[in-house]
Structures are given as structure tokens and as C-alpha cells.
Design a protein around this motif. Sequence first.
Motif, mmCIF file in Angstrom:
data_model
loop_
_atom_site.group_PDB
_atom_site.id
_atom_site.type_symbol
_atom_site.label_atom_id
_atom_site.label_comp_id
_atom_site.label_asym_id
_atom_site.label_seq_id
_atom_site.Cartn_x
_atom_site.Cartn_y
_atom_site.Cartn_z
ATOM 1 N N LEU A 104 0.868 -1.181 0.000
ATOM 2 C CA LEU A 104 0.000 0.000 0.000
ATOM 3 C C LEU A 104 0.898 1.222 0.000
ATOM 4 N N ASP A 105 0.789 2.029 -1.045
ATOM 5 C CA ASP A 105 1.699 3.167 -1.200
ATOM 6 C C ASP A 105 1.118 4.447 -0.621
ATOM 7 N N MET A 106 -0.211 4.581 -0.678
ATOM 8 C CA MET A 106 -0.814 5.835 -0.231
ATOM 9 C C MET A 106 -2.273 5.637 0.160
ATOM 10 N N VAL A 107 -2.696 6.344 1.189
ATOM 11 C CA VAL A 107 -4.108 6.471 1.533
ATOM 12 C C VAL A 107 -4.513 7.888 1.164
ATOM 13 N N GLU A 108 -5.431 8.007 0.195
ATOM 14 C CA GLU A 108 -5.796 9.322 -0.326
ATOM 15 C C GLU A 108 -6.975 9.957 0.404
ATOM 16 N N SER A 109 -7.531 9.259 1.381
ATOM 17 C CA SER A 109 -8.822 9.675 1.908
ATOM 18 C C SER A 109 -8.817 9.913 3.417
ATOM 19 N N VAL A 110 -7.799 10.605 3.920
ATOM 20 C CA VAL A 110 -7.761 10.963 5.343
ATOM 21 C C VAL A 110 -8.608 12.217 5.537
ATOM 22 N N ASP A 111 -9.745 12.053 6.230
ATOM 23 C CA ASP A 111 -10.674 13.178 6.321
ATOM 24 C C ASP A 111 -10.911 13.698 7.735
ATOM 25 N N ASP A 112 -10.231 13.115 8.732
ATOM 26 C CA ASP A 112 -10.306 13.710 10.070
ATOM 27 C C ASP A 112 -9.104 13.238 10.898
ATOM 28 N N GLU A 113 -8.922 13.869 12.044
ATOM 29 C CA GLU A 113 -7.766 13.568 12.880
ATOM 30 C C GLU A 113 -7.811 12.144 13.424
ATOM 31 N N LYS A 114 -9.008 11.651 13.685
ATOM 32 C CA LYS A 114 -9.150 10.306 14.248
ATOM 33 C C LYS A 114 -8.565 9.248 13.319
ATOM 34 N N ILE A 115 -8.909 9.294 12.044
ATOM 35 C CA ILE A 115 -8.405 8.276 11.121
ATOM 36 C C ILE A 115 -6.910 8.445 10.892
ATOM 37 N N ALA A 116 -6.436 9.685 10.908
ATOM 38 C CA ALA A 116 -4.993 9.921 10.774
ATOM 39 C C ALA A 116 -4.241 9.298 11.941
ATOM 40 N N THR A 117 -4.762 9.486 13.141
ATOM 41 C CA THR A 117 -4.117 8.938 14.333
ATOM 42 C C THR A 117 -4.136 7.414 14.321
ATOM 43 N N HIS A 118 -5.248 6.817 13.895
ATOM 44 C CA HIS A 118 -5.328 5.358 13.792
ATOM 45 C C HIS A 118 -4.294 4.835 12.795
ATOM 46 N N LEU A 119 -4.175 5.488 11.650
ATOM 47 C CA LEU A 119 -3.179 5.071 10.654
ATOM 48 C C LEU A 119 -1.767 5.190 11.217
ATOM 49 N N ASP A 120 -1.502 6.277 11.883
ATOM 50 C CA ASP A 120 -0.176 6.519 12.453
ATOM 51 C C ASP A 120 0.201 5.413 13.438
ATOM 52 N N ARG A 121 -0.720 5.072 14.313
ATOM 53 C CA ARG A 121 -0.442 4.032 15.319
ATOM 54 C C ARG A 121 -0.272 2.661 14.676
ATOM 55 N N ALA A 122 -1.108 2.380 13.671
ATOM 56 C CA ALA A 122 -1.024 1.072 13.011
ATOM 57 C C ALA A 122 0.300 0.910 12.269
ATOM 58 N N VAL A 123 0.752 1.957 11.616
ATOM 59 C CA VAL A 123 2.045 1.906 10.922
ATOM 60 C C VAL A 123 3.160 1.602 11.921
ATOM 61 N N ALA A 124 3.117 2.274 13.050
ATOM 62 C CA ALA A 124 4.139 2.057 14.079
ATOM 63 C C ALA A 124 4.074 0.640 14.636
ATOM 64 N N ASN A 125 2.881 0.183 14.957
ATOM 65 C CA ASN A 125 2.725 -1.148 15.555
ATOM 66 C C ASN A 125 3.142 -2.276 14.616
ATOM 67 N N LEU A 126 2.944 -2.054 13.306
ATOM 68 C CA LEU A 126 3.289 -3.080 12.326
ATOM 69 C C LEU A 126 4.735 -2.978 11.855
ATOM 70 N N GLY A 127 5.404 -1.915 12.247
ATOM 71 C CA GLY A 127 6.791 -1.734 11.839
ATOM 72 C C GLY A 127 6.953 -1.418 10.366
ATOM 73 N N ARG A 128 5.925 -0.831 9.781
ATOM 74 C CA ARG A 128 5.983 -0.447 8.367
ATOM 75 C C ARG A 128 6.770 0.844 8.204
ATOM 76 N N LYS A 129 7.236 1.080 6.981
ATOM 77 C CA LYS A 129 7.836 2.379 6.701
ATOM 78 C C LYS A 129 6.721 3.422 6.703
ATOM 79 N N ALA A 130 7.094 4.690 6.850
ATOM 80 C CA ALA A 130 6.116 5.770 6.913
ATOM 81 C C ALA A 130 5.183 5.711 5.692
ATOM 82 N N LEU A 131 3.897 5.934 5.942
ATOM 83 C CA LEU A 131 2.871 5.822 4.908
ATOM 84 C C LEU A 131 2.483 7.193 4.386
ATOM 85 N N LYS A 132 2.451 7.340 3.067
ATOM 86 C CA LYS A 132 2.016 8.598 2.458
ATOM 87 C C LYS A 132 0.498 8.718 2.545
ATOM 88 N N VAL A 133 0.029 9.901 2.893
ATOM 89 C CA VAL A 133 -1.410 10.137 2.964
ATOM 90 C C VAL A 133 -1.749 11.479 2.332
#
Length: 246
Positions: free
Chosen positions: A102-131
Motif C-alpha cells: 500500500l503506497d498511499m491512503v488518499e482519503s484521510v478526512d479527520d484527525e481520528k483516522i490519521a491517528t489510527h493510521l499513524d499508530r497502526a504503521v508504528a505497531n506493524l513496523g511499516r515504513k512511513a505511509l504517504k497520505v
Amino acid sequence: MAAPAMEGAAGTALRSVLSKVQMALDRSGRSPEQVRVVAVSKTKPVSAIRQLYDAGHRVFGENYVQELLEKAPQLPADIEWHFIGNLQSNKVKALLAGVSNLDMVESVDDEKIATHLDRAVANLGRKALKVLVQVNTSGEESKHGVEPSGCVELAKHVMLGCPNLVFAGLMTIGMLDYSSTPENFKTLCKCRTEVCDALSIPEEQCELSMGMSADFEQAIEMKSTNVRVGSAIFGPREYPKKDKSK
């Protein structure tokens, strides 16, 4: 943007789309590297995606988490997937865990979903995700997206409060009939100027994802860097028919 020989309806349609993209670029004095074509494969079979992949295309988009989770493992890992639909918090982990490319999430529309994505990326040890921050430029209640007046604060939250995300720019869907008016595009351009001024970043580092099958040429002429083209490449979407006997 030259592509190798293509076979099949989708390949022929992609060739036509790329030709129109190039003509729009020529009219606006822009170079091919400045625009990305996302082939939106919503409701389309893996075989159709594979046809375009074999022709050299690498960037595809999906609207539904489950559909992407089913398709991605059946296709090559060097595809760059864009998630472009409304993303629910309870599906973030499954999306990021199930689609490693997954290269990019184009549909971040509020702080809640941004925070969820941020935490999930960290927990999974993925490289930083473009949004991208999705902006509701048409004012329609049926559309997701932050109001234009809130785009700066949401972009700031992504850039400064989500260390595992990369703020890559802004996205809009446009009008209900999926053909944006110039006003939608102008609004997103204005949002970009405001965001870049507030965050002290150059405008060329802030993408504009706007334009779909009906209006991608106009969008390119108005500085879009990312066009999401589905039906013009794959044909009409194919939804399952309801069984009227039940």
C-alpha cells in the motif's frame, strides 16, 4: 509515459487515456513526471488489472478495504496501491497488515483516522505511509472530506502529530455526478496554497489528487498531480445483481 504494446479492451483504453493525459500536459506546459495516473479497479477482476500490469502500468486504486485485501495477494508486489475510499477506523489494521505494498491512503478526512493510521504503521513496523487529506470542495453532505476551512488544521495534525505518516498533499472527489466543476479544482488549489503557507512547505511538494474519468484532462490543466481514472480504462463498474426472487 510511453507504454509497450497492449492487448485487450482495458489495455487499449489505457493507451487512449495516457494519450489524452499527454495532450493535457502539452497544453499546460507540464512534463509527464508531474502527473500520476491511478487506474481505479473497483469491482474489476484481477485478470483486468493483470492485463494493465503486463502492459507496464504499476499504480492502481481501490475503494473498498475487503476488495483490496482480496486482490493484492494475487498480484505482483511491485504494484503501488492507493486506497481512495472512505476508511473506517476498525479496518485500518487489516488494510495495513494485509497490503504490504500500500503506497498511499488518499482519503484521510479527520484527525481520528490519521491517528489510527499513524499508530497502526508504528505497531506493524511499516515504513512511513504517504497520505492525502481529503477535502469536501463541493459542500455536499454525501461527500466525505474535511471542509476547506479545516484543511490547514488537519494537514498540520498529519505533518506534526503523526510521525509515521507522510503528508503528501490534498485530494477531492468533486460533484455528485463525478465530474468536478472548475470551482472544485480552484478550491483545492486554494487549500494547497493555504496549507503550504501555514506549514512552510513548497507547493510542488504538496500533491493535488483531483480529476477522474470525466474530467481528468481539465484537472491536469489545473495542476492536478494525481488523476484517478476508473471507467475510462476498465469500462462501467460491475456490481453484483440482486436476486429479485428473494
